[in-house]
Design an enzyme around this catalytic site. Sequence first.
Site, PDB file in Angstrom:
ATOM      1  N   HIS A   1      42.937  38.266  47.789  1.00 40.44           N
ATOM      2  CA  HIS A   1      43.066  39.743  47.957  1.00 40.44           C
ATOM      3  C   HIS A   1      41.786  40.439  47.389  1.00 40.44           C
ATOM      4  O   HIS A   1      41.364  41.242  47.933  1.00 40.44           O
ATOM      5  CB  HIS A   1      44.416  40.364  47.842  1.00 40.44           C
ATOM      6  CG  HIS A   1      44.789  41.559  48.635  1.00 40.44           C
ATOM      7  ND1 HIS A   1      44.829  41.544  49.891  1.00 40.44           N
ATOM      8  CD2 HIS A   1      45.247  42.759  48.270  1.00 40.44           C
ATOM      9  CE1 HIS A   1      45.021  42.526  50.359  1.00 40.44           C
ATOM     10  NE2 HIS A   1      45.605  43.384  49.216  1.00 40.44           N
TER      11      HIS A   1
ATOM     12  N   ASP B   1      44.040  34.974  50.860  1.00 38.95           N
ATOM     13  CA  ASP B   1      44.255  36.381  50.822  1.00 38.95           C
ATOM     14  C   ASP B   1      45.644  36.603  51.349  1.00 38.95           C
ATOM     15  O   ASP B   1      46.094  36.007  52.236  1.00 38.95           O
ATOM     16  CB  ASP B   1      43.400  37.070  51.810  1.00 38.95           C
ATOM     17  CG  ASP B   1      42.932  38.430  51.543  1.00 38.95           C
ATOM     18  OD1 ASP B   1      43.951  39.356  51.080  1.00 38.95           O
ATOM     19  OD2 ASP B   1      41.855  38.990  51.526  1.00 38.95           O
TER      20      ASP B   1
ATOM     21  N   SER C   1      42.761  46.862  51.583  1.00 36.88           N
ATOM     22  CA  SER C   1      44.042  46.615  51.602  1.00 36.88           C
ATOM     23  C   SER C   1      44.850  47.893  52.188  1.00 36.88           C
ATOM     24  O   SER C   1      44.583  48.145  53.301  1.00 36.88           O
ATOM     25  CB  SER C   1      44.592  46.425  50.193  1.00 36.88           C
ATOM     26  OG  SER C   1      46.143  46.144  50.137  1.00 36.88           O
TER      27      SER C   1
END
Length: 291
Positions: free
Chosen positions: A270, A243, A104
């Site tokens: 995610h 995601d 991320s």
Amino acid sequence: MSNTSKEGFIEIFKRKIWFRMDGSEYSGIPLLILHGGPGVPHDYLTPLSILAHERPVIWYDQLGCGNSDKSEDITHYTLDYYTQELVAIREALSLNEVHILGQSWGTMLAVNYVLSMKPKGIRSLILSAPCLSVTRWHNDQRKYINELPKDIREIIIRCEKEGSCDSSEYQEAMQVFYNKHVCRLDPWPPCLERSMEKLAFDVYEHMWGPSEFTITGTLKNYERANDLKNITIPTLFTCGRYDEASPESTRYYQSMLPGSKMVIFEDASHSHHLEQETAYLNTIKDFLLPL
């Protein structure tokens, strides 16, 4: 997996930054893990400790969150600072050669580090759930919001318009989104819950915004997709089918980096490293094996 683990603090710019290393007894090229957020500490990435076989695996909590020191001045929390922090981490731990895995926000940091510092000794990059264009990220989240139930969608839009993102109804609506696109497991794994409980919201809000899909912080102009062609390191992109880092955007990033690889994990979002843990770990092992 290694039975040995050592942890401690590294002093960087007169502040203590916590780290943990598993598998220090192994001689393989270390894997350094960059957590997300900004401000979400390392805990949710600890299942990657299984990779500490034949190589050290290293986590650290970035300034402002987890076990590391906090700053009295919120303006210290910048992309440039965290890039310099990463430089110092490598130096302090003598990571002359290293694999880097960013998740991320960690992918934003990893790519900025490679492009701006041009470091030596990076053997590979793993970019999991990447955000390398905030414009694309914003557009993907708006598309996802439009797919939510009408009442949830209206709460999100109204609260954002009114500036009431701290209201309980906004937080509840946000959780509906998170359960679809951040982590689809029910309940969330304890390691993820620990990270969320320790979330440094001041860092997150300053750099990102009030929620995953409302970007008002200092990273709002981050756009690195067009620069990916300048990366010559072996690179793997991963994302989940649902995601926040959508498969379409992740595929776009992969297309911009010649020779890179990409894996999409089904029935995952995610947190695909948790939702499809075995498949994810095997993918990372296979990618690292020849490098």
